[in-house]
Scaffold this active site. Structure first.
Site, PDB file in Angstrom:
ATOM      1  N   CYS A  89     -36.672   5.590 -20.837  1.00 41.79           N
ATOM      2  CA  CYS A  89     -35.985   4.886 -19.752  1.00 41.79           C
ATOM      3  C   CYS A  89     -36.128   5.662 -18.446  1.00 41.79           C
ATOM      4  O   CYS A  89     -36.439   5.085 -17.402  1.00 41.79           O
ATOM      5  CB  CYS A  89     -34.505   4.716 -20.106  1.00 41.79           C
ATOM      6  SG  CYS A  89     -33.582   3.719 -18.912  1.00 41.79           S
ATOM      7  N   CYS A  90     -35.932   6.984 -18.510  1.00 39.71           N
ATOM      8  CA  CYS A  90     -36.097   7.816 -17.314  1.00 39.71           C
ATOM      9  C   CYS A  90     -37.533   7.768 -16.807  1.00 39.71           C
ATOM     10  O   CYS A  90     -37.775   7.778 -15.595  1.00 39.71           O
ATOM     11  CB  CYS A  90     -35.717   9.261 -17.619  1.00 39.71           C
ATOM     12  SG  CYS A  90     -33.946   9.561 -17.793  1.00 39.71           S
ATOM     13  N   CYS A 177     -25.624   6.640 -19.088  1.00 37.48           N
ATOM     14  CA  CYS A 177     -25.930   7.962 -19.641  1.00 37.48           C
ATOM     15  C   CYS A 177     -25.109   9.077 -18.995  1.00 37.48           C
ATOM     16  O   CYS A 177     -25.488  10.249 -19.072  1.00 37.48           O
ATOM     17  CB  CYS A 177     -27.415   8.261 -19.490  1.00 37.48           C
ATOM     18  SG  CYS A 177     -28.485   7.103 -20.359  1.00 37.48           S
ATOM     19  N   CYS A 200     -33.822  14.515 -16.416  1.00 39.77           N
ATOM     20  CA  CYS A 200     -34.417  13.180 -16.440  1.00 39.77           C
ATOM     21  C   CYS A 200     -35.937  13.226 -16.512  1.00 39.77           C
ATOM     22  O   CYS A 200     -36.572  12.252 -16.894  1.00 39.77           O
ATOM     23  CB  CYS A 200     -33.985  12.388 -15.211  1.00 39.77           C
ATOM     24  SG  CYS A 200     -34.540  13.063 -13.643  1.00 39.77           S
TER      25      CYS A 200
END
Length: 211
Positions: A89-90, A177, A200
Protein backbone atom coordinates in the site's frame (compact mmCIF):
# COMPACT_ATOMS: atom_id res chain seq x y z
CA UNK A 1 3.64 21.53 -12.79
CA UNK A 2 6.06 21.47 -9.88
CA UNK A 3 8.06 24.64 -9.43
CA UNK A 4 11.72 23.93 -8.77
CA UNK A 5 13.91 26.25 -6.66
CA UNK A 6 17.48 25.17 -7.27
CA UNK A 7 16.23 21.60 -7.78
CA UNK A 8 15.61 21.33 -4.03
CA UNK A 9 12.32 20.52 -2.29
CA UNK A 10 11.14 19.82 1.23
CA UNK A 11 9.17 16.63 1.85
CA UNK A 12 6.53 16.98 4.55
CA UNK A 13 3.79 14.78 5.97
CA UNK A 14 2.16 17.80 7.67
CA UNK A 15 2.19 15.62 10.75
CA UNK A 16 2.72 16.17 14.46
CA UNK A 17 5.96 18.18 14.27
CA UNK A 18 5.96 19.32 10.65
CA UNK A 19 5.38 22.96 11.54
CA UNK A 20 8.97 23.35 12.74
CA UNK A 21 10.64 22.29 9.50
CA UNK A 22 8.13 24.20 7.40
CA UNK A 23 8.65 27.34 9.48
CA UNK A 24 12.41 27.09 8.93
CA UNK A 25 11.90 26.56 5.20
CA UNK A 26 9.47 29.47 4.93
CA UNK A 27 11.84 31.76 6.81
CA UNK A 28 14.41 31.24 4.04
CA UNK A 29 12.21 30.98 0.94
CA UNK A 30 8.43 30.63 0.97
CA UNK A 31 8.51 29.55 -2.68
CA UNK A 32 10.49 26.38 -1.90
CA UNK A 33 8.57 23.38 -3.24
CA UNK A 34 7.00 21.37 -0.40
CA UNK A 35 6.01 17.86 -1.45
CA UNK A 36 3.00 16.33 0.32
CA UNK A 37 1.98 12.76 -0.40
CA UNK A 38 -1.81 12.81 -0.62
CA UNK A 39 -2.33 9.08 -0.14
CA UNK A 40 -6.13 9.44 -0.06
CA UNK A 41 -5.96 7.75 3.35
CA UNK A 42 -5.07 10.73 5.55
CA UNK A 43 -7.04 11.84 8.59
CA UNK A 44 -9.30 14.80 7.71
CA UNK A 45 -7.45 16.68 10.47
CA UNK A 46 -4.17 16.28 8.58
CA UNK A 47 -5.58 17.76 5.37
CA UNK A 48 -7.02 20.70 7.31
CA UNK A 49 -3.70 21.16 9.12
CA UNK A 50 -1.87 21.13 5.78
CA UNK A 51 -4.05 23.95 4.50
CA UNK A 52 -3.75 25.92 7.74
CA UNK A 53 0.05 25.68 7.85
CA UNK A 54 0.46 26.52 4.18
CA UNK A 55 -1.67 29.61 4.66
CA UNK A 56 -0.11 30.67 7.96
CA UNK A 57 3.46 30.30 6.70
CA UNK A 58 2.76 31.63 3.21
CA UNK A 59 3.99 28.48 1.49
CA UNK A 60 3.48 29.09 -2.21
CA UNK A 61 5.22 25.95 -3.48
CA UNK A 62 2.96 23.27 -1.99
CA UNK A 63 2.74 20.26 -4.30
CA UNK A 64 0.19 17.51 -3.59
CA UNK A 65 1.40 14.19 -4.97
CA UNK A 66 -1.34 11.65 -5.63
CA UNK A 67 -1.06 7.92 -6.39
CA UNK A 68 -1.44 6.92 -10.01
CA UNK A 69 -5.09 6.11 -10.75
CA UNK A 70 -4.26 3.16 -13.00
CA UNK A 71 -1.90 1.75 -10.36
CA UNK A 72 -4.63 2.00 -7.72
CA UNK A 73 -7.15 0.33 -10.00
CA UNK A 74 -4.78 -2.52 -10.76
CA UNK A 75 -3.35 -3.13 -7.28
CA UNK A 76 -5.75 -1.67 -4.73
CA UNK A 77 -9.16 -1.48 -6.37
CA UNK A 78 -11.07 -2.09 -3.13
CA UNK A 79 -8.84 0.23 -1.09
CA UNK A 80 -8.03 -2.44 1.48
CA UNK A 81 -4.45 -3.32 0.60
CA UNK A 82 -3.27 -1.62 3.80
CA UNK A 83 -5.02 -4.37 5.82
CA UNK A 84 -3.04 -7.29 4.39
CA UNK A 85 -0.02 -5.74 2.65
CA UNK A 86 0.95 -2.39 4.21
CA UNK A 87 4.28 -2.34 2.37
CA UNK A 88 2.47 -2.71 -0.93
CA UNK A 89 0.00 0.00 0.00
CA UNK A 90 2.83 2.40 0.87
CA UNK A 91 4.58 1.52 -2.38
CA UNK A 92 1.52 2.55 -4.40
CA UNK A 93 0.44 5.57 -2.39
CA UNK A 94 3.78 7.00 -1.21
CA UNK A 95 6.93 5.52 -2.72
CA UNK A 96 5.93 5.61 -6.40
CA UNK A 97 4.40 9.13 -6.41
CA UNK A 98 7.40 10.56 -4.56
CA UNK A 99 9.88 8.80 -6.84
CA UNK A 100 8.28 10.44 -9.85
CA UNK A 101 8.62 13.88 -8.27
CA UNK A 102 12.19 13.31 -7.10
CA UNK A 103 13.38 12.60 -10.63
CA UNK A 104 13.42 16.39 -11.20
CA UNK A 105 15.39 17.16 -8.03
CA UNK A 106 18.98 17.14 -6.81
CA UNK A 107 18.24 17.34 -3.07
CA UNK A 108 15.45 17.01 -0.54
CA UNK A 109 14.91 18.37 2.96
CA UNK A 110 13.12 16.19 5.52
CA UNK A 111 11.79 16.71 9.02
CA UNK A 112 12.91 13.37 10.46
CA UNK A 113 14.36 13.25 13.98
CA UNK A 114 16.62 10.64 15.56
CA UNK A 115 14.63 10.45 18.81
CA UNK A 116 11.43 9.33 17.10
CA UNK A 117 12.27 5.63 17.15
CA UNK A 118 15.10 3.17 17.65
CA UNK A 119 15.37 2.69 13.88
CA UNK A 120 16.15 6.40 13.47
CA UNK A 121 18.67 6.74 16.31
CA UNK A 122 21.72 6.81 14.01
CA UNK A 123 20.25 9.32 11.57
CA UNK A 124 22.88 11.65 10.06
CA UNK A 125 22.24 15.28 9.18
CA UNK A 126 23.26 14.63 5.57
CA UNK A 127 22.68 11.48 3.52
CA UNK A 128 23.07 10.41 -0.07
CA UNK A 129 19.91 8.76 -1.33
CA UNK A 130 20.87 6.14 -3.90
CA UNK A 131 17.50 4.39 -4.02
CA UNK A 132 16.98 5.28 -7.69
CA UNK A 133 20.64 5.45 -8.64
CA UNK A 134 20.64 9.25 -8.78
CA UNK A 135 22.81 9.90 -5.72
CA UNK A 136 20.48 12.62 -4.46
CA UNK A 137 21.41 14.64 -1.36
CA UNK A 138 19.01 14.33 1.58
CA UNK A 139 19.22 16.88 4.38
CA UNK A 140 17.78 16.19 7.84
CA UNK A 141 18.18 19.56 9.62
CA UNK A 142 16.22 18.40 12.69
CA UNK A 143 18.09 15.12 13.12
CA UNK A 144 19.46 16.02 16.56
CA UNK A 145 16.45 17.99 17.83
CA UNK A 146 14.55 16.50 20.78
CA UNK A 147 10.89 16.94 21.69
CA UNK A 148 11.65 19.76 24.14
CA UNK A 149 13.48 21.80 21.52
CA UNK A 150 10.70 21.25 19.01
CA UNK A 151 8.07 22.36 21.52
CA UNK A 152 10.13 25.42 22.41
CA UNK A 153 10.43 26.42 18.76
CA UNK A 154 6.71 25.98 18.15
CA UNK A 155 5.84 28.06 21.21
CA UNK A 156 8.36 30.78 20.40
CA UNK A 157 6.92 31.24 16.91
CA UNK A 158 3.28 30.59 17.81
CA UNK A 159 3.03 27.67 15.42
CA UNK A 160 -0.23 25.67 15.38
CA UNK A 161 -0.15 22.10 16.68
CA UNK A 162 -1.67 19.21 14.74
CA UNK A 163 -5.09 18.65 16.36
CA UNK A 164 -4.50 14.90 16.80
CA UNK A 165 -1.43 15.36 19.02
CA UNK A 166 -3.61 16.21 22.02
CA UNK A 167 -5.55 12.98 21.40
CA UNK A 168 -2.47 10.78 21.85
CA UNK A 169 -0.99 10.71 18.35
CA UNK A 170 2.65 11.96 18.51
CA UNK A 171 3.31 10.53 15.04
CA UNK A 172 0.62 10.73 12.39
CA UNK A 173 0.41 8.89 9.09
CA UNK A 174 -2.48 7.40 7.17
CA UNK A 175 -5.58 6.84 9.29
CA UNK A 176 -5.89 3.02 8.87
CA UNK A 177 -2.28 2.46 9.97
CA UNK A 178 -1.94 5.00 12.80
CA UNK A 179 -2.97 4.34 16.40
CA UNK A 180 -2.52 6.12 19.70
CA UNK A 181 0.81 5.75 21.50
CA UNK A 182 0.97 4.42 25.05
CA UNK A 183 3.07 6.06 27.80
CA UNK A 184 6.73 5.04 27.52
CA UNK A 185 6.53 3.95 23.88
CA UNK A 186 8.53 5.43 21.02
CA UNK A 187 6.67 8.31 19.38
CA UNK A 188 6.29 6.17 16.25
CA UNK A 189 5.04 3.06 18.07
CA UNK A 190 1.53 3.73 16.80
CA UNK A 191 2.55 3.45 13.17
CA UNK A 192 1.67 0.06 11.61
CA UNK A 193 1.08 -1.42 15.05
CA UNK A 194 1.18 -5.21 14.93
CA UNK A 195 3.29 -5.31 11.78
CA UNK A 196 7.05 -5.75 11.44
CA UNK A 197 7.23 -2.34 9.80
CA UNK A 198 8.66 0.97 10.99
CA UNK A 199 8.87 3.13 7.87
CA UNK A 200 6.73 3.72 4.80
CA UNK A 201 9.64 3.17 2.40
CA UNK A 202 10.38 6.69 1.17
CA UNK A 203 13.43 6.95 3.45
CA UNK A 204 16.38 4.71 4.06
CA UNK A 205 17.93 5.12 7.50
CA UNK A 206 21.66 4.69 8.04
CA UNK A 207 22.55 1.24 6.67
CA UNK A 208 19.18 -0.30 7.42
CA UNK A 209 16.83 -0.34 4.41
CA UNK A 210 13.40 0.72 5.67
CA UNK A 211 11.34 -0.72 2.84
Amino acid sequence: KMRVAGRIAAVSSFGAESAVLLHLVASINRDTPVLFLDTQRHFPETLAYRDELASRLGLTGLVNLAPDAADLAARDANGLRWSFDPDGCCAIRKVAPLARALSALDATITGRKAFQSATRSAMPRFEIDTSDGAGRLKVNPLADWDSARLAEHMAAHDLPVHPLVAQGFPSIGCSPCTSKVKPGEDPRAGRWRGWDKNECGIHEIADDPAF
